[in-house]
Design an enzyme around this catalytic site. Structure first.
Site, mmCIF file in Angstrom:
data_model
loop_
_atom_site.group_PDB
_atom_site.id
_atom_site.type_symbol
_atom_site.label_atom_id
_atom_site.label_comp_id
_atom_site.label_asym_id
_atom_site.label_seq_id
_atom_site.Cartn_x
_atom_site.Cartn_y
_atom_site.Cartn_z
ATOM 1 N N ARG A 200 0.884 -1.180 0.000
ATOM 2 C CA ARG A 200 0.000 0.000 0.000
ATOM 3 C C ARG A 200 0.911 1.215 0.000
ATOM 4 O O ARG A 200 1.730 1.388 0.922
ATOM 5 C CB ARG A 200 -0.899 0.000 1.243
ATOM 6 C CG ARG A 200 -1.551 1.363 1.471
ATOM 7 C CD ARG A 200 -2.646 1.343 2.509
ATOM 8 N NE ARG A 200 -3.816 0.646 2.005
ATOM 9 C CZ ARG A 200 -5.017 0.695 2.585
ATOM 10 N NH1 ARG A 200 -5.197 1.393 3.697
ATOM 11 N NH2 ARG A 200 -6.029 0.046 2.059
ATOM 12 N N HIS B 229 -7.603 1.066 -6.161
ATOM 13 C CA HIS B 229 -7.728 0.147 -5.010
ATOM 14 C C HIS B 229 -8.437 -1.134 -5.479
ATOM 15 O O HIS B 229 -9.578 -1.400 -5.118
ATOM 16 C CB HIS B 229 -8.532 0.848 -3.906
ATOM 17 C CG HIS B 229 -8.463 0.181 -2.570
ATOM 18 N ND1 HIS B 229 -7.621 -0.893 -2.296
ATOM 19 C CD2 HIS B 229 -9.144 0.430 -1.413
ATOM 20 C CE1 HIS B 229 -7.786 -1.252 -1.024
ATOM 21 N NE2 HIS B 229 -8.711 -0.473 -0.474
ATOM 22 N N GLN C 195 -10.224 -3.900 -3.092
ATOM 23 C CA GLN C 195 -11.513 -3.485 -2.544
ATOM 24 C C GLN C 195 -12.649 -3.830 -3.493
ATOM 25 O O GLN C 195 -13.695 -4.348 -3.092
ATOM 26 C CB GLN C 195 -11.499 -1.963 -2.296
ATOM 27 C CG GLN C 195 -12.803 -1.439 -1.743
ATOM 28 C CD GLN C 195 -13.083 -1.968 -0.351
ATOM 29 O OE1 GLN C 195 -12.236 -1.880 0.521
ATOM 30 N NE2 GLN C 195 -14.260 -2.536 -0.131
ATOM 31 N N ASP D 65 -17.648 7.039 -0.536
ATOM 32 C CA ASP D 65 -16.331 6.893 0.094
ATOM 33 C C ASP D 65 -16.038 8.219 0.802
ATOM 34 O O ASP D 65 -16.719 9.230 0.579
ATOM 35 C CB ASP D 65 -15.266 6.561 -0.967
ATOM 36 C CG ASP D 65 -13.893 6.208 -0.356
ATOM 37 O OD1 ASP D 65 -13.813 6.000 0.873
ATOM 38 O OD2 ASP D 65 -12.906 6.161 -1.118
ATOM 39 N N CYS E 292 -16.346 1.432 1.227
ATOM 40 C CA CYS E 292 -15.173 0.590 1.498
ATOM 41 C C CYS E 292 -14.722 0.675 2.949
ATOM 42 O O CYS E 292 -14.024 -0.205 3.432
ATOM 43 C CB CYS E 292 -14.037 0.977 0.558
ATOM 44 S SG CYS E 292 -13.407 2.646 0.807
ATOM 45 N N ARG F 128 -13.229 -8.762 1.874
ATOM 46 C CA ARG F 128 -11.824 -8.460 1.568
ATOM 47 C C ARG F 128 -10.993 -9.719 1.802
ATOM 48 O O ARG F 128 -10.131 -10.075 1.011
ATOM 49 C CB ARG F 128 -11.313 -7.322 2.461
ATOM 50 C CG ARG F 128 -11.923 -5.955 2.211
ATOM 51 C CD ARG F 128 -11.559 -5.404 0.846
ATOM 52 N NE ARG F 128 -10.120 -5.284 0.672
ATOM 53 C CZ ARG F 128 -9.365 -4.274 1.120
ATOM 54 N NH1 ARG F 128 -9.949 -3.253 1.724
ATOM 55 N NH2 ARG F 128 -8.062 -4.239 0.916
#
Ligand code: CP
Ligand code: NVA
Length: 308
Positions: free
Chosen positions: A107, A134, A137, A225, A266, A294
């Site tokens: 990340r 991402h 996700q 988000d 998310c 996830r």
């Protein structure tokens, strides 16, 4: 060996196989304590490095648990404690790490770090979020949607707010899984033209609609988000909030979507900002299923990367 760098860089048939395998692996361990090893141990003897240059709760824990359930071992590394944060090149880091570990999840901030890591590593590299995308996700989100409502192909997804990294991966998924996406947010925060273009080229209908009420009409899925991502400067916070306030997902907005529309986020969420608690905790919300998935989606991604 396969890198998992982005949804649009992965073959659509392979993406579908990953989702199907994730669903099967989830079903196979249903009802068991979280620490129970999977019946199959495809990562036995494998060492996985998880590098974080930004904070994380879900990505960090779900990857760690997922590797262990599949019989592997993990090490969780903070980028700032590595020489990476003190001038050692990404290329050298990648070559060194490839001598120790079987898989790298990173990340990071700039996408070029991920790309360079994948170019120089002899082991698979997984994108655990960059400023730009991402993908893990959205694999979890596809799994979640399909568990609740069946195939996502042909459905209408509405992204509200900031056209950010998570939105980008949703656009990539639109093209690869065959759904349509409407973006509703201020023009200053539109998703990147390149990603909109890719989804359209793949045959998806991508609509930009400034009016959130019009945007959610006929929606099968509404997504929000955070308004300020980890890579956004804190000094932009007030300006972004002012621009984004009309795009809050609340009961009044959800009432314009299809009656059986789902709500996703998310996480981490800022309750009463981009979404109200009434929606987050309401009957249409599947946010905690997303978080759980996830784990299952990434286990299947790791197996695909390693070919095991
Ligand atoms: N959704 C997500 O990636 O969460 P974390 O930042 O907690 O990993
Ligand atoms: N857009 C958010 C997602 C966090 C999982 C961020 O980048 O901070």
């Amino acid at each position: 060996m396969n890198h998992f760098l982005d949804i649009h860089k992965t073959d659509a048939t392979e993406l579908r196989n990953i989702i199907d395998q994730a669903a099967a692996m989830k079903a196979a361990r249903a009802g068991q304590p979280k620490g129970t090893p999977d019946a199959e141990q495809p990562l036995k003897g494998r060492m996985v490095a998880l590098i974080f240059e930004k904070p994380s709760t879900r990505t960090r824990i779900s990857f760690d648990v997922g590797v262990r359930q599949m019989g592997g071992e993990t090490m969780v590394l903070s980028g700032k404690d590595m020489q990476l944060g003190h001038g050692e090149t990404i290329a050298d880091t990648a070559r060194v790490m490839s001598r120790y570990v079987d898989l790298i999840m990173i990340r990071t901030f700039d996408e070029s770090v991920l790309t360079e890591m994948s170019e120089y590593a002899d082991v698979p590299v997984i994108n655990g979020l960059t400023d730009r995308t991402h993908p893990c996700q959205i694999m979890a989100d596809i799994l979640t949607y399909e568990e609740h409502r069946g195939p996502i192909r042909g459905k209408k997804v509405v992204w509200t707010g900031d056209g950010n990294n998570v939105c980008a991966s949703f656009l990539h998924a639109a093209g690869q899984f065959g759904f349509d996406l409407t973006f509703t947010g201020p023009a200053q925060l539109d998703p990147e033209d390149e990603f909109v273009g890719l989804a359209r080229k793949a045959g998806s209908t991508i609509t930009i609609e400034r009016d959130p009420v019009k945007a959610v009409e006929g929606a099968d899925l509404v997504v929000a988000d955070t308004w300020v991502s980890m890579h956004d400067s804190q000094s932009s916070k007030e300006r972004r909030h002012n621009m984004l306030r009309p795009y809050q997902v609340n009961d009044a907005l959800m009432a314009h979507a299809k009656p059986d529309a789902l709500f996703m986020h998310c996480l981490p969420a800022h309750r009463e900002e981009e979404v109200t608690s009434a929606v987050m905790d309401g009957p249409q919300s599947v946010i905690f299923d997303e978080a759980e998935n996830r784990l299952h989606a990434q286990k299947a991604v790791m197996r695909w990367c390693l070919g095991v």
